[in-house]
Design a protein around this motif. Structure first.
Motif, short mmCIF file in Angstrom:
data_model
loop_
_atom_site.label_atom_id
_atom_site.label_comp_id
_atom_site.label_asym_id
_atom_site.label_seq_id
_atom_site.Cartn_x
_atom_site.Cartn_y
_atom_site.Cartn_z
N MET A 79 0.83 -1.20 0.00
CA MET A 79 0.00 0.00 0.00
C MET A 79 0.87 1.26 0.00
N GLN A 80 0.52 2.21 -0.85
CA GLN A 80 1.24 3.48 -0.93
C GLN A 80 0.54 4.51 -0.02
N PRO A 118 -5.55 9.80 5.58
CA PRO A 118 -5.48 9.85 7.03
C PRO A 118 -6.18 11.10 7.54
N TRP A 119 -7.11 10.93 8.44
CA TRP A 119 -7.95 12.04 8.91
C TRP A 119 -8.51 11.57 10.24
N GLY A 120 -8.14 12.22 11.34
CA GLY A 120 -8.42 11.59 12.63
C GLY A 120 -9.40 12.34 13.51
N PRO A 134 -4.75 8.52 12.15
CA PRO A 134 -4.24 9.53 13.07
C PRO A 134 -5.29 10.05 14.05
N ALA A 135 -6.26 9.20 14.44
CA ALA A 135 -7.26 9.63 15.43
C ALA A 135 -6.59 9.73 16.80
N ALA A 136 -7.20 10.54 17.68
CA ALA A 136 -6.64 10.74 19.03
C ALA A 136 -7.16 9.72 20.02
N ALA A 189 -4.85 -0.58 15.01
CA ALA A 189 -4.25 -1.28 13.87
C ALA A 189 -4.61 -0.53 12.60
N ASP A 190 -3.62 -0.22 11.79
CA ASP A 190 -3.88 0.55 10.56
C ASP A 190 -2.65 0.43 9.66
N PRO A 191 -2.87 0.30 8.33
CA PRO A 191 -1.71 0.22 7.44
C PRO A 191 -0.87 1.49 7.41
N ASN A 214 1.07 -1.78 12.59
CA ASN A 214 0.88 -1.73 11.14
C ASN A 214 0.18 -3.01 10.68
N ALA A 215 -1.09 -2.93 10.38
CA ALA A 215 -1.86 -4.12 9.96
C ALA A 215 -3.05 -3.67 9.13
N SER A 216 -3.51 -4.57 8.26
CA SER A 216 -4.63 -4.25 7.37
C SER A 216 -5.69 -5.33 7.42
N LEU A 217 -6.92 -4.91 7.50
CA LEU A 217 -8.01 -5.85 7.27
C LEU A 217 -7.90 -6.34 5.84
N PRO A 218 -8.21 -7.57 5.51
CA PRO A 218 -8.95 -8.50 6.36
C PRO A 218 -8.08 -9.48 7.16
C1 LIG Z 1 -10.96 8.19 7.08
S1 LIG Z 1 -9.72 7.41 8.03
C2 LIG Z 1 -10.57 7.18 9.59
C3 LIG Z 1 -9.64 7.30 10.77
C4 LIG Z 1 -10.28 7.11 12.14
N1 LIG Z 1 -10.87 5.80 12.27
C5 LIG Z 1 -11.31 8.16 12.42
O1 LIG Z 1 -12.52 7.86 12.32
O2 LIG Z 1 -10.95 9.28 12.75
C6 LIG Z 1 -9.70 5.76 7.33
C7 LIG Z 1 -8.58 4.90 7.87
O3 LIG Z 1 -8.73 3.57 7.36
C8 LIG Z 1 -7.44 3.05 7.21
N2 LIG Z 1 -7.43 1.86 6.34
C9 LIG Z 1 -7.33 1.80 4.98
N3 LIG Z 1 -7.30 0.52 4.57
C10 LIG Z 1 -7.38 -0.26 5.70
C11 LIG Z 1 -7.39 -1.67 5.93
N4 LIG Z 1 -7.33 -2.56 4.91
N5 LIG Z 1 -7.47 -2.12 7.20
C12 LIG Z 1 -7.55 -1.24 8.23
N6 LIG Z 1 -7.56 0.11 8.08
C13 LIG Z 1 -7.47 0.60 6.82
C14 LIG Z 1 -6.66 4.22 6.62
O4 LIG Z 1 -5.27 4.05 6.73
C15 LIG Z 1 -7.20 5.39 7.44
O5 LIG Z 1 -6.40 5.64 8.57
#
Ligand SMILES: C[S@@+](CC[C@H](N)C(=O)[O-])C[C@H]1O[C@@H](n2cnc3c(N)ncnc32)[C@H](O)[C@@H]1O
Length: 223
Positions: free
Chosen positions: A1-2, A8-10, A38-40, A55-57, A125-129
């Protein structure tokens, strides 16, 4: 993932509490925030003694890299929200300037905590699923503004696998919102529920306190 693929918006701890109806008892539990970006939430809950892992990529990137991506997406988000101003409820967040201020304050809290939290294993650093956690490692898993919201970008199959993975790692899963970026209910809600119910889990909808995107007044709760 790039990094360019990620938005990112927290949000703040208070927004998480209202989006997921988190009680004081919930906040004593082992919590996973999946897709926290980047949520608090993690920073603020940890400060008051909570037990939380995010957990988030995006956590493969450094503070500087995430900060510069946030700066990059901010004008884009402001443009989109301004264009669709009437799709939001401007109450607790009064206007676009206030929105940017609230989000930037939340993200500043995240950035202050990020390196420390990464070393402590609170930002993974992890990604669903596929998540690197054991079965039932958490009492509650929260997923805010990733599943359902990006239904036009994440397939139904990925959604189903992701929900099942969250159910594997936590006793209870809460997901908010159930609408897509255009504010309509995600077309994936019904098929996902069917698939989860077939697995024998208990699925319900709950009205939440949080109000910002019009139509986004419910969370999905899976036990
Ligand atoms: C719009 S932000 C929401 C951030 C936070 N949850 C909030 O509500 O403030 C979406 C987040 O989903 C994460 N994301 C993208 N693909 C993902 C995946 N496969 N698994 C988990 N998170 C993922 C992004 O990196 C990003 O941080």
């Amino acid at each position: 993932m790039q990094l360019q693929d990620i938005v990112p918006w927290g949000r703040s701890f208070e927004e998480y509490r209202d989006m997921f109806l988190l009680t004081d008892a919930d906040l004593q539990k082992a919590v996973l925030g999946c897709g926290d970006g980047p949520a608090a939430f993690n920073a603020q809950l940890t400060k008051v003694g909570g037990n939380v892992i995010s957990a988030d990529p995006v956590y493969r990137f450094s503070t500087q890299e995430i900060r510069s991506r946030v700066r990059g997406v901010c004008p884009e988000i402001v443009r989109e929200v301004s264009k669709n101003f009437d799709d939001y409820i401007w109450e607790s967040i009064h206007d676009i300037d206030h929105l940017v201020q609230v989000r930037m304050e939340a993200m500043a809290r995240f950035f202050d905590d990020y390196e420390k939290g990464k070393q402590a294993g609170r930002y993974i650093n992890a990604s669903l699923p596929e998540l690197p956690f054991g079965d039932n490692a958490f009492d509650i898993a929260l997923c805010s503004h990733y599943l359902f919201l990006y239904s036009d970008h994440v397939s139904l199959e990925q959604h189903i696998l992701s929900m099942k993975e969250l159910c594997r790692v936590a006793h209870e899963v809460r997901v908010y919102p159930l609408v897509t970026l255009d504010g309509s209910r995600s077309q994936y809600v019904s098929p996902i529920i069917e698939s989860l119910v077939a697995d024998g889990v208990d699925v319900s909808f709950q009205k939440v306190r949080y109000r910002f995107q019009k139509g986004a007044d419910e969370m999905l709760v899976v036990k």
